[in-house]
Design a protein around this motif. Structure first.
Motif, PDB file in Angstrom:
ATOM      1  N   THR A 181      -3.174   9.745  -8.639  1.00 12.82           N
ATOM      2  CA  THR A 181      -3.264   8.299  -8.653  1.00 12.82           C
ATOM      3  C   THR A 181      -4.006   7.886  -9.908  1.00 12.82           C
ATOM      4  O   THR A 181      -4.692   8.684 -10.538  1.00 12.82           O
ATOM      5  N   HIS A 182      -3.822   6.635 -10.279  1.00 12.01           N
ATOM      6  CA  HIS A 182      -4.341   6.102 -11.534  1.00 12.01           C
ATOM      7  C   HIS A 182      -5.055   4.794 -11.201  1.00 12.01           C
ATOM      8  O   HIS A 182      -4.441   3.877 -10.659  1.00 12.01           O
ATOM      9  N   GLY A 222       0.781  -1.223   0.000  1.00 13.51           N
ATOM     10  CA  GLY A 222       0.000   0.000   0.000  1.00 13.51           C
ATOM     11  C   GLY A 222       0.816   1.277   0.000  1.00 13.51           C
ATOM     12  O   GLY A 222       0.388   2.284   0.552  1.00 13.51           O
ATOM     13  N   GLU A 223       1.986   1.259  -0.632  1.00 20.43           N
ATOM     14  CA  GLU A 223       2.805   2.474  -0.695  1.00 20.43           C
ATOM     15  C   GLU A 223       2.713   3.132  -2.067  1.00 20.43           C
ATOM     16  O   GLU A 223       2.286   4.268  -2.180  1.00 20.43           O
ATOM     17  N   THR A 224       3.127   2.423  -3.108  1.00 21.32           N
ATOM     18  CA  THR A 224       3.056   2.981  -4.458  1.00 21.32           C
ATOM     19  C   THR A 224       1.852   2.451  -5.227  1.00 21.32           C
ATOM     20  O   THR A 224       1.536   2.943  -6.296  1.00 21.32           O
ATOM     21  N   GLU A 252       2.357  11.898   1.120  1.00 16.76           N
ATOM     22  CA  GLU A 252       3.621  11.948   0.384  1.00 16.76           C
ATOM     23  C   GLU A 252       3.591  10.926  -0.733  1.00 16.76           C
ATOM     24  O   GLU A 252       3.827   9.743  -0.488  1.00 16.76           O
ATOM     25  N   PRO A 253       3.229  11.320  -1.945  1.00 14.56           N
ATOM     26  CA  PRO A 253       2.921  12.687  -2.335  1.00 14.56           C
ATOM     27  C   PRO A 253       1.453  13.029  -2.063  1.00 14.56           C
ATOM     28  O   PRO A 253       0.607  12.140  -1.974  1.00 14.56           O
ATOM     29  N   PRO A 260       3.677  10.094  -8.956  1.00 12.84           N
ATOM     30  CA  PRO A 260       4.172  11.365  -8.417  1.00 12.84           C
ATOM     31  C   PRO A 260       4.452  12.390  -9.512  1.00 12.84           C
ATOM     32  O   PRO A 260       4.816  12.038 -10.641  1.00 12.84           O
ATOM     33  N   ALA A 261       4.299  13.663  -9.173  1.00  9.17           N
ATOM     34  CA  ALA A 261       4.594  14.750 -10.115  1.00  9.17           C
ATOM     35  C   ALA A 261       6.033  14.636 -10.599  1.00  9.17           C
ATOM     36  O   ALA A 261       6.941  14.332  -9.835  1.00  9.17           O
ATOM     37  N   GLY A 262       6.222  14.857 -11.898  1.00  5.54           N
ATOM     38  CA  GLY A 262       7.553  14.871 -12.477  1.00  5.54           C
ATOM     39  C   GLY A 262       8.138  13.507 -12.780  1.00  5.54           C
ATOM     40  O   GLY A 262       9.239  13.413 -13.322  1.00  5.54           O
TER      41      GLY A 262
END
Length: 198
Positions: free
Chosen positions: A99-100, A58-60, A132-133, A83-85
């Protein structure tokens, strides 16, 4: 229909596999998913274990399921953090963190019961709670011919952004981006329907 919405756990990998294989038999699977049932069947169990372990952290990414009291899974959605960038799932680089949603599936007998809306609500809640983020929007893609799915996504608050990518395997068709913004943020049609991203 009694059920709970929960995150997958590492030991759930056989059920993750079973539900995915079931989803890939759906009549619109060719429009909804980026892999075929044959490709999924060819993956070794270690691949399913690794996939489930990552979703359980459950992090990324996070995989949510709707589970009946008898343990049977009725539906699922997976949330990927972009995450942005950093490079997104479709090769784009988001200007703001998002998120997607992918891998959306509800068993036929649970369709029309509000279950998909509950899964989306849990996915949105998890997205907005990230610090975060800090996520500014949640997006998904839907094949332009998958009108039933798009109608369901719109009922859940998603709207077309004007962005699209070529549909895999059919350069003439499009997967349309739909998104919902964090309260106070804006998701607008930026008039980019005239070009596709790589």
């Amino acid at each position: 229909m009694s059920h709970i919405i929960r995150a997958v756990r590492s030991e759930d990998w056989p059920r993750v596999k079973e539900l995915r294989l079931t989803a890939l038999q759906d009549p619109v699977a060719h429009l909804a998913f980026l892999e075929t049932r044959e490709q999924a069947l060819a993956r070794p169990d270690d691949s399913w274990r690794e996939r489930t372990d990552r979703a359980a952290e459950g992090e990324t990414l996070l995989q949510l399921v709707a589970e009946q009291p008898d343990g049977r899974w009725l539906g699922t959605v997976t949330v990927l953090v972009e995450p942005a960038g950093e490079l997104g799932l479709f090769g784009d680089v988001p200007e703001q963190s998002q998120t997607h949603l992918v891998g959306v599936f509800v068993r036929p007998e649970a369709r029309g019961t509000g279950l998909a809306h509950e899964l989306f609500g849990a996915a949105l809640e998890w997205s907005w709670e990230l610090t975060e983020p800090r996520v500014e929007r949640v997006r998904l893609f839907v094949h332009e011919d998958n009108t039933r799915a798009e109608a369901m996504y719109r009922r859940a608050g998603f709207a077309r952004t004007g962005e699209f990518v070529p549909a895999p395997g059919d350069g003439s068709a499009k997967d349309l981006e739909l998104a919902v913004a964090r309260s106070g943020a804006r998701t607008t049609d930026r008039g980019r329907e005239d070009r596709a991203r790589p």
